[in-house]
Design an enzyme around this catalytic site. Structure first.
Site, PDB file in Angstrom:
ATOM      1  N   ASP A   1      -6.150  13.930 -25.073  1.00  0.00           N
ATOM      2  CA  ASP A   1      -6.038  12.680 -24.219  1.00  0.00           C
ATOM      3  C   ASP A   1      -5.547  11.647 -25.541  1.00  0.00           C
ATOM      4  O   ASP A   1      -6.196  11.581 -26.525  1.00  0.00           O
ATOM      5  CB  ASP A   1      -7.378  12.190 -24.084  1.00  0.00           C
ATOM      6  CG  ASP A   1      -7.841  10.700 -23.844  1.00  0.00           C
ATOM      7  OD1 ASP A   1      -6.693   9.908 -23.790  1.00  0.00           O
ATOM      8  OD2 ASP A   1      -9.035  10.396 -23.536  1.00  0.00           O
TER       9      ASP A   1
ATOM     10  N   ARG B   1      -1.386  -2.307 -17.911  1.00  0.00           N
ATOM     11  CA  ARG B   1      -2.718  -1.411 -18.004  1.00  0.00           C
ATOM     12  C   ARG B   1      -2.683  -0.019 -16.811  1.00  0.00           C
ATOM     13  O   ARG B   1      -2.791  -0.508 -15.737  1.00  0.00           O
ATOM     14  CB  ARG B   1      -4.026  -2.196 -17.677  1.00  0.00           C
ATOM     15  CG  ARG B   1      -4.265  -3.305 -18.608  1.00  0.00           C
ATOM     16  CD  ARG B   1      -5.532  -3.913 -18.495  1.00  0.00           C
ATOM     17  NE  ARG B   1      -6.293  -3.370 -19.580  1.00  0.00           N
ATOM     18  CZ  ARG B   1      -6.455  -3.627 -20.672  1.00  0.00           C
ATOM     19  NH1 ARG B   1      -5.705  -4.451 -21.145  1.00  0.00           N
ATOM     20  NH2 ARG B   1      -7.172  -3.010 -21.453  1.00  0.00           N
TER      21      ARG B   1
ATOM     22  N   LYS C   1      -1.696   0.686 -24.522  1.00  0.00           N
ATOM     23  CA  LYS C   1      -2.080   0.769 -25.708  1.00  0.00           C
ATOM     24  C   LYS C   1      -0.932   0.784 -26.621  1.00  0.00           C
ATOM     25  O   LYS C   1      -0.104   0.007 -26.551  1.00  0.00           O
ATOM     26  CB  LYS C   1      -2.992   1.965 -26.061  1.00  0.00           C
ATOM     27  CG  LYS C   1      -4.333   1.588 -25.285  1.00  0.00           C
ATOM     28  CD  LYS C   1      -5.559   2.605 -25.468  1.00  0.00           C
ATOM     29  CE  LYS C   1      -6.712   2.262 -24.686  1.00  0.00           C
ATOM     30  NZ  LYS C   1      -7.903   3.472 -24.922  1.00  0.00           N
TER      31      LYS C   1
ATOM     32  N   THR D   1      -3.006   6.474 -21.934  1.00  0.00           N
ATOM     33  CA  THR D   1      -2.854   5.283 -21.231  1.00  0.00           C
ATOM     34  C   THR D   1      -1.476   4.512 -21.414  1.00  0.00           C
ATOM     35  O   THR D   1      -0.663   5.102 -22.210  1.00  0.00           O
ATOM     36  CB  THR D   1      -3.755   4.096 -21.830  1.00  0.00           C
ATOM     37  OG1 THR D   1      -3.412   3.762 -23.086  1.00  0.00           O
ATOM     38  CG2 THR D   1      -5.298   4.505 -21.763  1.00  0.00           C
TER      39      THR D   1
ATOM     40  N   GLU E   1      -0.329   4.664  -0.411  1.00  0.00           N
ATOM     41  CA  GLU E   1      -1.356   6.009  -0.426  1.00  0.00           C
ATOM     42  C   GLU E   1      -0.275   7.207  -0.317  1.00  0.00           C
ATOM     43  O   GLU E   1       0.481   7.273   0.551  1.00  0.00           O
ATOM     44  CB  GLU E   1      -2.459   5.763   0.382  1.00  0.00           C
ATOM     45  CG  GLU E   1      -3.452   4.988   0.146  1.00  0.00           C
ATOM     46  CD  GLU E   1      -4.663   5.142   1.067  1.00  0.00           C
ATOM     47  OE1 GLU E   1      -4.616   5.804   2.249  1.00  0.00           O
ATOM     48  OE2 GLU E   1      -5.585   4.389   0.568  1.00  0.00           O
TER      49      GLU E   1
ATOM     50  N   TYR F   1       0.777  -1.235  -0.054  1.00  0.00           N
ATOM     51  CA  TYR F   1       0.055   0.096   0.187  1.00  0.00           C
ATOM     52  C   TYR F   1       0.773   1.469  -0.052  1.00  0.00           C
ATOM     53  O   TYR F   1       1.670   1.499   0.647  1.00  0.00           O
ATOM     54  CB  TYR F   1      -0.758  -0.019   1.259  1.00  0.00           C
ATOM     55  CG  TYR F   1      -2.329  -0.005   0.784  1.00  0.00           C
ATOM     56  CD1 TYR F   1      -3.044   0.874   0.120  1.00  0.00           C
ATOM     57  CD2 TYR F   1      -2.935  -1.367   1.045  1.00  0.00           C
ATOM     58  CE1 TYR F   1      -4.384   0.699  -0.317  1.00  0.00           C
ATOM     59  CE2 TYR F   1      -4.280  -1.538   0.750  1.00  0.00           C
ATOM     60  CZ  TYR F   1      -5.010  -0.260  -0.147  1.00  0.00           C
ATOM     61  OH  TYR F   1      -6.347  -0.444  -0.329  1.00  0.00           O
TER      62      TYR F   1
HETATM   63  C1  LIG Z   1      -8.907   3.717 -24.252  1.00  0.00           C
HETATM   64  C2  LIG Z   1      -9.227   5.105 -23.900  1.00  0.00           C
HETATM   65  C3  LIG Z   1      -9.366   5.615 -22.771  1.00  0.00           C
HETATM   66  C4  LIG Z   1      -9.791   4.858 -21.573  1.00  0.00           C
HETATM   67  O1  LIG Z   1      -8.964   3.854 -21.090  1.00  0.00           O
HETATM   68  P1  LIG Z   1      -9.347   2.585 -20.091  1.00  0.00           P
HETATM   69  O2  LIG Z   1      -8.002   2.101 -19.876  1.00  0.00           O
HETATM   70  O3  LIG Z   1     -10.020   1.732 -21.086  1.00  0.00           O
HETATM   71  O4  LIG Z   1     -10.172   3.164 -19.101  1.00  0.00           O
HETATM   72  C5  LIG Z   1      -9.626   6.898 -22.740  1.00  0.00           C
HETATM   73  N1  LIG Z   1      -9.492   7.818 -23.481  1.00  0.00           N
HETATM   74  C6  LIG Z   1      -9.181   7.542 -24.769  1.00  0.00           C
HETATM   75  C7  LIG Z   1      -9.006   8.316 -25.982  1.00  0.00           C
HETATM   76  C8  LIG Z   1      -9.033   5.993 -24.999  1.00  0.00           C
HETATM   77  O5  LIG Z   1      -8.662   5.555 -26.379  1.00  0.00           O
END
Ligand SMILES: *Cc1c(COP(=O)(O)O)cnc(C)c1O
Length: 423
Positions: A202, A238, A232, A229, A57, A55
């Site tokens: 994003d 993740r 990806k 993220t 935090e 943990y």
């Molecule tokens: C995949 C994605 C997310 C969310 O990611 P998760 O890990 O699935 O919650 C947010 N914004 C965009 C543009 C994404 O492609």
């Protein structure tokens, strides 16, 4: 067989068999879902390491629990590497995934009810960009901009400027999950400046391509916040990473913890640190360029086979095929046929799709995972053939059977990182 496998077989056969089945599926199938990738074997090990027991935090140097000498080290490494890689002033590596990462930014920098200008879901925006079904869509007032067919399916900045003047957003948000082109961040920034709004990109889908210098970096255009993220195109575990200007560091950190989350997942943070180091290497830069090269080859081959692509091609790692226009099949039916052939894709709504989300007009394809396996131009051409032929046959059983054995044979030559090759 490692001993954890023996233990699992003895103690929980159902889960053991599901794990083996998933390994076989990943090894024998072509993965074309653009948000997926194969993480590094080192990251798989770190995810299963004792860091998961801890943990932590708080933040390095000011935690709410003792015993943080090593967790502080890995979180500091991850933060420093993220800043260096993306040319950012501050990084927060604790978000548990992409969705809480974006929620933390909205909740940290805005007040409920504030207006956010973001890309419409059917035009490529993400659920967390204020889709009506999302909680954020209820909490904030999202105004949604669209792409324009008259503009080759790209964003029309004159229209966006007019919209911004009209709705006076507090935040201009860009970035996408289903849009096959790069973005002009300088134009977003100038529109936001004109109306006094903050800027956020994003780049969850293509953070790895920015890290690899294959796509533009919004922070270079002076954006206030960038989120990505880690799993990806970056190929990590993740998780989510928020990058921002120093003046927002305190608000962002407080919003992630204690605002939104409790203890960070330190096994993931350790994997993120390793991922960010790898992403700064020449090998990774070459990978990012290959992902985009493969996407171009796949897109062109699909169009040669008569498939209709939204915006007529791709400048990044993904493409959207209008399956209704191409072969008269909805995206759900197309996804099922491709599954039977051993090609994994996802059904996808297209701009202003008249069809329902489970039977939309298209499918979305991407090359990050296949490129990680080492697939290149010849494989992209073969994959285009598998897709076009199986869809055109409308899933004819004999055709599907023949194509499936072709795709499995192709996959055998490209082991998946972290899976022992079939003996
Ligand atoms: C995949 C994605 C997310 C969310 O990611 P998760 O890990 O699935 O919650 C947010 N914004 C965009 C543009 C994404 O492609």
């Amino acid at each position: 067989m490692p001993s954890f496998r023996n233990e699992l077989h003895l103690n929980d056969l159902e889960v053991a068999l599901a794990l083996e089945g998933e390994e076989r599926r990943q090894q024998d199938g072509v993965e074309l879902i653009p948000s997926e990738n194969y993480t590094y074997p080192e990251v798989l090990e770190l995810l299963g390491s004792v860091f998961t027991n801890k943990y932590s935090e708080g933040y390095p140097g000011r935690r709410y629990y003792g015993g943080q000498e090593f967790t502080d080290q890995i979180e500091n490494l991850a933060r420093q590497r993220a800043c260096a890689l993306f040319r950012a002033e501050h990084a927060n590596v604790q978000p548990l995934s992409g969705s809480p990462m974006n929620q933390a930014v909205y909740l940290g920098l805005l007040q409920p009810g504030d207006t956010i200008l973001a890309m419409d879901l059917s035009h490529g925006g993400h659920l967390t960009h204020g889709a009506p079904v999302s909680h954020m869509g209820r909490l904030f007032n999202f105004a949604r901009y669209k792409t324009q067919p008259s503009n080759g399916g790209a964003i029309d900045f004159d229209e966006l400027r007019a919209m911004a003047r009209n709705v006076r957003p507090k935040l201009v948000l860009c970035g996408y999950s289903s849009y096959p082109r790069d973005l002009d961040y300088a134009s977003f920034k100038s529109i936001a400046d004109e109306v006094g709004a903050l800027t956020m990109a994003d780049v969850s889908h293509y953070g790895g391509l920015i890290a690899g210098n294959a796509l533009r970096n919004p922070l270079d255009a002076g954006f206030d916040v960038m989120t990505t993220t880690s799993h990806k195109t970056l190929r990590g575990p993740r998780g989510g990473i928020v990058l921002c200007r120093r003046e927002f560091a305190g608000k962002i950190d407080a919003s992630v913890f204690p605002g939104l989350q409790g203890g960070p997942h330190m096994n993931v943070v350790a994997g993120t640190a390793v991922t960010l180091k790898k992403a700064s290497t020449p090998d990774f830069h070459a990978y990012a360029k290959l992902v985009m090269r493969n996407a171009k080859v796949l897109a062109e081959a699909l169009m040669e086979h008569g498939m209709t692509l939204i915006t007529g091609g791709t400048d990044n790692h993904m493409m959207v095929v209008d399956t209704v226009a191409s072969v008269g099949l909805d995206g759900g039916a197309a996804e099922n046929i491709l599954d039977a052939v051993g090609v994994t894709a996802n059904k996808q709504i297209i701009p202003d799709d008249p069809r329902p989300p489970l039977k939309p007009s298209g499918i979305r394809l991407g090359t990050p995972a296949a490129t990680t396996r080492g697939m290149g131009e010849p494989e992209m051409r073969l994959i285009a053939e598998l897709i076009a032929e199986s869809l055109r046959s409308k899933g004819d059983a004999a055709v599907v059977k023949r194509l499936r054995s072709n795709s499995v044979e192709m996959c055998r030559a490209f082991p998946v990182p972290g899976i022992a090759p079939p003996s």
